[in-house]
Scaffold this motif. Structure first.
Motif, short mmCIF file in Angstrom:
data_model
loop_
_atom_site.label_atom_id
_atom_site.label_comp_id
_atom_site.label_asym_id
_atom_site.label_seq_id
_atom_site.Cartn_x
_atom_site.Cartn_y
_atom_site.Cartn_z
N GLU A 115 74.35 21.68 9.84
CA GLU A 115 73.21 21.64 8.77
C GLU A 115 73.51 22.59 7.80
O GLU A 115 72.97 22.32 6.54
N GLU A 116 74.34 23.67 7.94
CA GLU A 116 74.49 24.90 7.37
C GLU A 116 75.48 24.50 6.00
O GLU A 116 75.70 24.96 5.01
N LEU A 117 76.42 23.51 6.32
CA LEU A 117 77.28 22.78 5.46
C LEU A 117 76.63 22.40 4.11
O LEU A 117 77.37 22.71 2.93
N ASP A 118 75.58 21.82 4.12
CA ASP A 118 74.93 21.55 2.78
C ASP A 118 74.78 22.61 1.92
O ASP A 118 74.59 22.62 0.69
N LYS A 119 74.56 23.77 2.54
CA LYS A 119 74.28 25.16 1.87
C LYS A 119 75.44 25.75 1.08
O LYS A 119 75.44 26.56 0.37
N ILE A 120 76.56 25.35 1.40
CA ILE A 120 77.94 25.61 1.03
C ILE A 120 78.20 25.28 -0.43
O ILE A 120 78.36 24.02 -0.46
#
Length: 147
Positions: A115-120
């Motif tokens: 889910e951290e991918l959207d923060k990149i």
């Protein structure tokens, strides 16, 4: 379109700093990436593991500069890049044209970051080390006219 500046030797951090600052002055360069072997952790005290100033912002050097990858707008930029390289790389270099920087997020990115991918941010795609921790990400430097 991407180009790769491949110096005939690994760069000193000071040389890389001067080269990056002069490249930053060229209109038509969208993104820059330093590629090279990873330096030892800070606690081991490697002399090249330090902070440089690029585009007026501090950047922590985490690799020994070996290649510089540039995303450019058009082929006309290559002549300006060659002029800068002639000044800073007297020992020789090669310039290759191709696709070197990923432009979109991949399935591997999804598996690694979840889910951290959207923060990149989109401008970070292709610039990060897949083996690095989230805390060791690349740093985005905005041009003065983009701030």
């Amino acid at each position: 379109m991407d180009i790769e500046i491949f110096p005939h030797r690994l760069l000193n951090v000071d040389t890389a700093e001067r080269l990056l600052n002069d490249l930053d002055g060229i209109k038509g360069i969208k993104r820059m990436l330093i590629h090279g072997p990873r330096l030892p952790p800070v606690r081991e005290g490697h002399p090249d593991r330090r902070t440089i100033i690029v585009s007026g912002e501090e950047v922590d050097v985490q690799v020994k500069p070996g290649r510089i990858l540039l995303e450019i707008e058009s082929e006309e930029v290559i002549d300006d890049v060659k002029e800068v390289c002639e000044e800073h790389l007297p020992f020789g270099y090669n310039i290759h044209i191709g696709h070197f920087i990923r432009k979109q997020k991949t399935v591997s990115d999804q598996l690694k970051y979840g889910e951290e991918l959207d923060k990149i941010p989109d401008e970070m795609v292709g610039l990060t080390d897949q083996n690095a921790q989230l805390s060791e990400r690349a740093q985005i430097l905005k041009r003065k006219d983009e701030k």
